[in-house]
Design an enzyme around this catalytic site. Sequence first.
Site, PDB file in Angstrom:
ATOM      1  N   ASP A  65       0.848  -1.192   0.000  1.00 38.50           N
ATOM      2  CA  ASP A  65       0.000   0.000   0.000  1.00 38.50           C
ATOM      3  C   ASP A  65       0.886   1.245   0.000  1.00 38.50           C
ATOM      4  O   ASP A  65       2.094   1.165   0.212  1.00 38.50           O
ATOM      5  CB  ASP A  65      -0.988  -0.005   1.182  1.00 38.50           C
ATOM      6  CG  ASP A  65      -0.333  -0.297   2.529  1.00 38.50           C
ATOM      7  OD1 ASP A  65       0.904  -0.185   2.628  1.00 38.50           O
ATOM      8  OD2 ASP A  65      -1.049  -0.630   3.479  1.00 38.50           O
ATOM      9  N   ASN A 132      -8.489  -0.776  12.990  1.00 37.29           N
ATOM     10  CA  ASN A 132      -9.913  -0.880  12.634  1.00 37.29           C
ATOM     11  C   ASN A 132     -10.196  -2.106  11.768  1.00 37.29           C
ATOM     12  O   ASN A 132     -11.252  -2.201  11.152  1.00 37.29           O
ATOM     13  CB  ASN A 132     -10.374   0.397  11.913  1.00 37.29           C
ATOM     14  CG  ASN A 132      -9.634   0.621  10.598  1.00 37.29           C
ATOM     15  OD1 ASN A 132      -8.765  -0.169  10.222  1.00 37.29           O
ATOM     16  ND2 ASN A 132      -9.978   1.688   9.892  1.00 37.29           N
ATOM     17  N   HIS A 134      -8.349  -3.043   9.097  1.00 34.79           N
ATOM     18  CA  HIS A 134      -7.924  -2.960   7.702  1.00 34.79           C
ATOM     19  C   HIS A 134      -6.692  -3.824   7.453  1.00 34.79           C
ATOM     20  O   HIS A 134      -5.905  -4.099   8.363  1.00 34.79           O
ATOM     21  CB  HIS A 134      -7.710  -1.510   7.249  1.00 34.79           C
ATOM     22  CG  HIS A 134      -6.510  -0.791   7.772  1.00 34.79           C
ATOM     23  ND1 HIS A 134      -6.567   0.515   8.208  1.00 34.79           N
ATOM     24  CD2 HIS A 134      -5.215  -1.144   7.915  1.00 34.79           C
ATOM     25  CE1 HIS A 134      -5.367   0.916   8.574  1.00 34.79           C
ATOM     26  NE2 HIS A 134      -4.513  -0.080   8.413  1.00 34.79           N
ATOM     27  N   GLU A 139      -9.814  -0.633   3.807  1.00 36.74           N
ATOM     28  CA  GLU A 139     -10.464  -0.111   5.007  1.00 36.74           C
ATOM     29  C   GLU A 139     -11.836  -0.764   5.197  1.00 36.74           C
ATOM     30  O   GLU A 139     -12.347  -1.437   4.279  1.00 36.74           O
ATOM     31  CB  GLU A 139     -10.654   1.409   4.852  1.00 36.74           C
ATOM     32  CG  GLU A 139      -9.355   2.215   4.828  1.00 36.74           C
ATOM     33  CD  GLU A 139      -8.827   2.522   6.232  1.00 36.74           C
ATOM     34  OE1 GLU A 139      -9.090   1.759   7.180  1.00 36.74           O
ATOM     35  OE2 GLU A 139      -8.130   3.552   6.359  1.00 36.74           O
TER      36      GLU A 139
END
Length: 240
Positions: A65, A132, A134, A139
């Site tokens: 990423d 969270n 991800h 996400e």
Amino acid sequence: MTVRLEVMPAGAWAGEVASRLLAALDANRGMRLVLPTGDTPSPVYAELAARAADRFGEAVVLGLDEWVGLPAHDPARCDGRLRRELLDRLVAPPAFREIAVDAFPSPDRAAREHDVHAQAGLDLVVLGLGGNGHVGFNEPGSTPTSPTRVVRLAEATLDASVERYGATLRPSGGITLGMDRILAAGAVWLLATGSRKAAILARALHAPESPECPASFLRRHPALTVFADEPAAVRLGVSG
Ligand code: GLP
């Protein structure tokens, strides 16, 4: 669903994960692997930098990423961080296919180009776990078919770019390898360390699969190994 769970004492975790990666490289010298950045893999890369010598030389490493909107030499950039922590420290570095966010007229185009590299096949994808749920920058809201793409990042992820990774400005978004490519890889390793990750790791492995926790979809993968240290595994009901 078969998830292989490996739990280790915190002090042994990085050395053990590094050993596993070296063993995988020895078994497949031309391995095509995706490596993450972030605080979780850093100690593994320190081990590898000290021990890997020329064992990466025939491998191909792809970025997982990247931030959009950060200058090329921003300290938070994923490409620069992977180079600093690992690739530039190897005697024989692998070929590196970073997400070339600066090389194309638009982030969309950079994402498409990266996907072409991923489509050529991935033997192993190594992932960290976002607070969270991800993985990469997939996400909450991501599904198993989410492609490699430009994403809008969660506020907590943007906060982390500045507060934890030292970004000089707030990114405008991210580019991530898609869930589709991650789930199509030959093997997936999920890394999690520290008590901060205990709740989300338990959710990823035990709560019903859901786009609210994209890491939960990794359980669909036939060759998923979770490498957790004891503080991260404390809610999983196992010991090392
Ligand atoms: C970041 C990255 C992920 C990383 C995750 C966990 O936002 N995009 O690739 O794995 O969050 O980061 P850390 O290991 O620093 O907790």
